[in-house]
Design a protein around this motif. Structure first.
Motif, PDB file in Angstrom:
ATOM      1  N   PHE A   1      61.685  51.676  21.954  1.00  0.00           N
ATOM      2  CA  PHE A   1      60.655  50.742  22.057  1.00  0.00           C
ATOM      3  C   PHE A   1      60.272  49.704  22.550  1.00  0.00           C
ATOM      4  CE2 PHE A   1      59.543  54.580  18.918  1.00  0.00           C
ATOM      5  CZ  PHE A   1      58.252  55.160  19.685  1.00  0.00           C
ATOM      6  N   ASN A   2      61.682  49.073  22.772  1.00  0.00           N
ATOM      7  CA  ASN A   2      61.680  47.863  23.381  1.00  0.00           C
ATOM      8  C   ASN A   2      61.398  46.770  22.476  1.00  0.00           C
ATOM      9  OD1 ASN A   2      63.143  45.831  24.714  1.00  0.00           O
ATOM     10  ND2 ASN A   2      61.776  46.248  26.940  1.00  0.00           N
ATOM     11  N   SER A   3      61.420  46.335  20.735  1.00  0.00           N
ATOM     12  CA  SER A   3      60.103  46.134  20.013  1.00  0.00           C
ATOM     13  C   SER A   3      60.831  44.640  19.998  1.00  0.00           C
ATOM     14  CB  SER A   3      60.343  46.515  18.469  1.00  0.00           C
ATOM     15  OG  SER A   3      62.201  45.608  18.316  1.00  0.00           O
ATOM     16  N   LYS A   4      59.966  43.902  20.410  1.00  0.00           N
ATOM     17  CA  LYS A   4      59.268  42.074  20.001  1.00  0.00           C
ATOM     18  C   LYS A   4      58.652  41.939  19.755  1.00  0.00           C
ATOM     19  CE  LYS A   4      57.719  42.650  25.244  1.00  0.00           C
ATOM     20  NZ  LYS A   4      57.208  43.904  24.904  1.00  0.00           N
ATOM     21  N   GLU A   5      58.616  40.911  18.812  1.00  0.00           N
ATOM     22  CA  GLU A   5      57.145  39.736  18.436  1.00  0.00           C
ATOM     23  C   GLU A   5      56.210  40.092  19.132  1.00  0.00           C
ATOM     24  OE1 GLU A   5      59.294  36.505  16.012  1.00  0.00           O
ATOM     25  OE2 GLU A   5      56.716  36.263  16.720  1.00  0.00           O
ATOM     26  N   GLU A   6      54.683  41.149  18.443  1.00  0.00           N
ATOM     27  CA  GLU A   6      53.896  41.163  19.303  1.00  0.00           C
ATOM     28  C   GLU A   6      52.434  40.166  18.521  1.00  0.00           C
ATOM     29  OE1 GLU A   6      52.937  44.399  22.007  1.00  0.00           O
ATOM     30  OE2 GLU A   6      55.161  44.803  21.507  1.00  0.00           O
ATOM     31  N   PRO A   7      50.766  40.242  19.013  1.00  0.00           N
ATOM     32  CA  PRO A   7      50.441  39.729  17.623  1.00  0.00           C
ATOM     33  C   PRO A   7      49.658  41.182  17.673  1.00  0.00           C
ATOM     34  CG  PRO A   7      49.760  39.957  20.353  1.00  0.00           C
ATOM     35  CD  PRO A   7      51.505  40.049  20.212  1.00  0.00           C
ATOM     36  N   LEU A   8      49.249  41.245  16.930  1.00  0.00           N
ATOM     37  CA  LEU A   8      48.481  41.925  15.921  1.00  0.00           C
ATOM     38  C   LEU A   8      47.424  42.458  16.046  1.00  0.00           C
ATOM     39  CD1 LEU A   8      49.124  43.853  13.252  1.00  0.00           C
ATOM     40  CD2 LEU A   8      47.718  42.233  11.626  1.00  0.00           C
ATOM     41  N   GLY A   9      46.760  44.052  16.121  1.00  0.00           N
ATOM     42  CA  GLY A   9      45.763  44.596  16.556  1.00  0.00           C
ATOM     43  C   GLY A   9      44.512  43.760  16.000  1.00  0.00           C
ATOM     44  N   GLU A  10      43.021  43.948  16.591  1.00  0.00           N
ATOM     45  CA  GLU A  10      41.759  43.428  16.023  1.00  0.00           C
ATOM     46  C   GLU A  10      41.735  44.412  14.838  1.00  0.00           C
ATOM     47  OE1 GLU A  10      37.505  42.543  17.265  1.00  0.00           O
ATOM     48  OE2 GLU A  10      38.447  43.746  19.367  1.00  0.00           O
ATOM     49  N   VAL A  11      41.816  45.258  14.878  1.00  0.00           N
ATOM     50  CA  VAL A  11      41.219  45.232  13.252  1.00  0.00           C
ATOM     51  C   VAL A  11      41.829  45.125  12.362  1.00  0.00           C
ATOM     52  CG1 VAL A  11      40.565  48.310  12.856  1.00  0.00           C
ATOM     53  CG2 VAL A  11      40.730  47.818  14.538  1.00  0.00           C
ATOM     54  N   LEU A  12      43.406  45.656  12.479  1.00  0.00           N
ATOM     55  CA  LEU A  12      44.326  44.860  11.022  1.00  0.00           C
ATOM     56  C   LEU A  12      44.169  43.228  10.828  1.00  0.00           C
ATOM     57  CD1 LEU A  12      47.885  47.618  12.148  1.00  0.00           C
ATOM     58  CD2 LEU A  12      45.668  47.399  10.165  1.00  0.00           C
ATOM     59  N   TYR A  13      43.789  42.777  11.925  1.00  0.00           N
ATOM     60  CA  TYR A  13      43.939  41.700  11.893  1.00  0.00           C
ATOM     61  C   TYR A  13      42.637  41.237  10.787  1.00  0.00           C
ATOM     62  CZ  TYR A  13      44.391  36.430  13.048  1.00  0.00           C
ATOM     63  OH  TYR A  13      44.676  35.048  13.163  1.00  0.00           O
ATOM     64  N   ARG A  14      41.640  41.540  11.359  1.00  0.00           N
ATOM     65  CA  ARG A  14      40.435  42.110   9.920  1.00  0.00           C
ATOM     66  C   ARG A  14      41.530  42.220   8.725  1.00  0.00           C
ATOM     67  NH1 ARG A  14      36.696  44.710  12.010  1.00  0.00           N
ATOM     68  NH2 ARG A  14      37.443  44.828  14.526  1.00  0.00           N
ATOM     69  N   VAL A  15      41.635  43.174   8.667  1.00  0.00           N
ATOM     70  CA  VAL A  15      42.077  43.612   7.041  1.00  0.00           C
ATOM     71  C   VAL A  15      43.177  42.721   6.651  1.00  0.00           C
ATOM     72  CG1 VAL A  15      43.797  44.386   5.805  1.00  0.00           C
ATOM     73  CG2 VAL A  15      42.105  45.819   7.962  1.00  0.00           C
ATOM     74  N   GLY A  16      44.098  41.601   7.820  1.00  0.00           N
ATOM     75  CA  GLY A  16      44.686  40.535   7.054  1.00  0.00           C
ATOM     76  C   GLY A  16      43.992  39.586   6.858  1.00  0.00           C
ATOM     77  N   GLU A  17      42.895  39.725   7.064  1.00  0.00           N
ATOM     78  CA  GLU A  17      42.187  38.053   7.082  1.00  0.00           C
ATOM     79  C   GLU A  17      41.203  38.427   5.623  1.00  0.00           C
ATOM     80  OE1 GLU A  17      39.882  37.199  10.285  1.00  0.00           O
ATOM     81  OE2 GLU A  17      41.391  35.215  11.099  1.00  0.00           O
TER      82      GLU A  17
END
Lengths: 334, 339
Positions: free
Chosen positions: A138-154
């Motif tokens: 999956f060639n992982s690296k730091e990425e921004p969180l998707g919108e849906v989950l971002y709202r959960v986080g807030e």
């Protein structure tokens, strides 16, 4: 439980030590019992404490699992990147991660329960596999969180502001999930036949089998449960950090195992309580987060972790030895 | 001719694991030579392989020792790192700018001895808390792993230390008759440990300890002393690996070699050491080390294969070998029952 038993339990001592430590930090810094410090502590406590639940079941069954950070990371990464934008309901993300975690946990379970290999060695292998797949495939690296989950986080229960420093801390909603999980874990371990089976296997697997416990099924359950929880916790971690960090759970297995053992979970199996593991984690969190308040450089954190593990395990090891001697004397006298 | 035939037969029957390892060795060698012949069979490839394997090879032998006695040493990689960061801090203090070549070499050797002393102390600490205090090896070495790594972080301040006197890297990277000096050190260590395990009383006692610690105790052997000796030997091997590490990178950091723990267990198990203790020998481990190094170098020759695929391969291989050994064991037991 009578008072004498409470006074003699590991949980009681850990609670006292934790309380004493909090007092010391409060006296030295005057900043410990402030609203935002407590909320910050809870924030950094949530994730590892939830890991404790799965790990303690495995420890009670007499094994050691080190793959849960890897399972959590890979489930979280896959869900947050591949499925980003697919679902609009945040619960689906958690469900997906739980399914991936469950599958990975089942792989652990089959290998460990069927072949009876030491879980530590197997999970070191699967842990390397998981991280390898995440970083390679999956060639992982730091990425921004998707919108849906971002709202959960807030989402937050409330915010606290420290009047002196002006720092604000938010209490995440996920604290409620943690509380629910603890109750679930307590219920499984104490109120179900399955839970008693876990203790029985840890005490003596052969005796448990003769007594009618299905050792294979019980072991499969704990690894599947632990994997499933790890998947979910991985996504929770991402929402709390508001970003997808593929590698920053690496090494958490150490803190979690240390907390469980400190809280009276016996590493050779058969003994341990949810309350104990939680208190162990409280102590670990308080110590590692208060070093700054005490004016000690964070570079010393690892040293402290090591010393805590060694002293914590030494105490229980010495106690076990003493009990064995007492038993031997009693048997000789009889 | 008759006698040699019997001997070969005995050899093959006596150590089936060794035979299998040699077959795998030949197969891997053939695979590498066929697919990447010109690159793989070059002198420079063999020299670079020779520079790479001694450090994790020594760690693997140390791990094998711990597994052999029925324990495990998760701290071994961090004993190596701790030794190397201690050299990294001491050496620049001991060698001033005005020092002559001779004194600089002397000081490098003094540092090496100190590093080995660190390994001895760390190993004894492991052995002490495992045997005397009675903490299970997994937990004890998990604790000391954090402790040693913690000290390494404190000593380095969390950053990379470099800029050592040239004599350090000259000494570690020297070639003797075209063979890296580290390979010679590795061979000596492997022979010494192999000899101790196979031919001495201590080796036999360690094997018994790995098979059944209760029995050794009732036989009148000193379990505490035996365990401490075993972990001390692992510690010494680890600190030598640390010396090689600092010489090869010409720098030291608290998390160098972090991935070696899994690799060391993989190699020890692949080499025929039973993780439950009491079984195996160093010859097997040595061949496993070379097999892993060949695969690793071979993977390096494919430019588009990410480094992380190695993690997948090592992890998968470890589980595969565990299952393979299990199946073989079951089959052998069945065959023995029939007889």
């Amino acid at each position: 439980m009578n008072t004498k038993r409470i006074l003699h339990s590991t949980e009681f001592y850990i609670a006292i030590i934790a309380a004493l430590f909090c007092m010391i930090v409060q006296i030295k810094s005057g900043q410990f019992f402030t609203g935002n410090n407590i909320v910050d502590l809870l924030r950094s406590f949530t994730i590892p404490a939830m890991f404790c639940l799965g790990e303690m079941m495995i420890l009670i069954s007499g094994n050691t699992d080190v793959s849960f950070p890897a399972i959590a990371s890979v489930s979280m990464y896959v869900v947050c990147t591949v499925f980003d934008g697919v679902f609009t309901n945040p619960l689906m993300f958690f469900l997906m991660a739980m399914l991936i975690g469950l599958a990975l946990g089942a792989i652990n379970g089959i290998i460990i329960a069927y072949f009876k290999f030491p879980a530590l060695i197997v999970t070191l292998g699967t842990s390397s596999l998981c991280f390898g797949i995440m970083q390679g495939v999956f060639n992982s690296k730091e990425e921004p969180l998707g919108e849906v989950l971002y709202r959960v986080g807030e989402m937050k229960l409330f915010s606290v502001t420290n009047p002196q420093s002006g720092l604000t801390s938010d209490m995440p909603v996920l604290v409620l999930a943690m509380a629910a999980l603890f109750v679930l874990g307590w219920f499984i371990l104490n109120k179900t036949m399955l839970g008693r089976g876990i203790y029985a296997i840890g005490g003596d697997a052969i005796a448990a089998e003769r007594a009618g416990f299905n050792v294979f099924a019980t072991q499969m359950f704990i690894y599947c449960f632990s994997g499933c929880m790890a998947g979910m916790i991985g996504v929770m971690r991402a929402t709390m950090m508001l970003a997808v960090h593929p590698n920053n759970l690496e090494g958490m297995e150490m803190t979690v195992i240390a907390a469980c053992v400190l809280g009276g979970v016996r590493i050779t199996g058969g003994k341990g309580t949810v309350i104990g593991a939680i208190l162990g984690m409280v102590l670990m969190t308080v110590i590692s987060n208060s070093l700054i308040l005490l004016g000690i450089s964070t570079q010393w954190q690892k040293v402290f972790t090591g010393i805590i593990i060694i002293i914590g395990t030494a105490v229980s090891a010495i106690q076990t030895k003493k009990n064995e001697k007492k038993l031997a004397v009693k048997m000789a006298a009889a | 001719m008759g006698t040699t035939n019997i001997k070969i037969k005995d050899f093959l029957n006596g150590d089936k694991n060794m035979t299998r390892l040699l077959i795998v060795f030949a197969a891997v060698f053939a695979l590498c030579s066929l697919t990447k012949g010109s690159m793989f069979l070059s002198t420079s490839n063999f020299q670079s392989m020779g520079k790479q394997f001694p450090e994790f090879g020594l760690l693997s032998i140390g791990m094998a020792l711990a597994l052999f006695t029925g324990g495990i040493d998760l701290s071994i990689v961090y004993i190596a790192t701790l030794s190397s960061v201690i050299i990294a801090r001491l050496l620049p203090l001991m060698v001033t700018e005005t020092a002559t070549d001779g004194t600089a070499y002397m000081m490098v050797i003094v540092c090496f001895i100190l590093a080995i002393a660190v390994g001895i102390i760390c190993g004894m600490l492991n052995g002490f808390i495992i045997s005397k205090v009675g903490i299970p090896p997994i937990l004890a070495t998990l604790g000391t792993q954090a402790l040693f790594q913690g000290f390494a972080i404190v000593i380095t301040g969390g950053s990379t230390i470099s800029g050592f006197p040239i004599q350090l890297s000259t000494m570690v990277n020297k070639l003797v008759f075209g063979i890296p000096v580290t390979v010679i050190v590795f061979i000596i260590c492997a022979i010494v440990v192999g000899f101790i395990l196979a031919r001495t009383t201590l080796g036999r006692q360690l094997r018994m300890l790995g098979t059944n610690p209760k029995a050794t105790e009732y036989t009148g052997l000193n379990n505490v002393k035996l365990t401490m000796t075993s972990y001390m030997m692992s510690g010494i091997l680890a600190s030598i690996a640390g010396i090689i590490m600092i010489g090869r990178f010409n720098s030291a950091k608290a998390d160098y070699g972090a991935s070696y723990t899994m690799q060391a267990i993989l190699i020890a198990v692949m080499g025929g050491i039973d993780p439950n203790g009491g079984k195996g020998n160093i010859q097997g481990v040595a061949i496993a080390i070379i097999i892993i190094q060949m695969v690793s170098s071979w993977l390096n020759m494919f430019e588009n294969v990410s480094n992380f695929y190695r993690q997948i391969i090592w992890g998968g291989l470890l589980i595969f070998i565990l299952i393979f050994n299990y199946v073989i064991n079951v089959r052998e037991k069945k065959a023995a029952m029939k007889k």
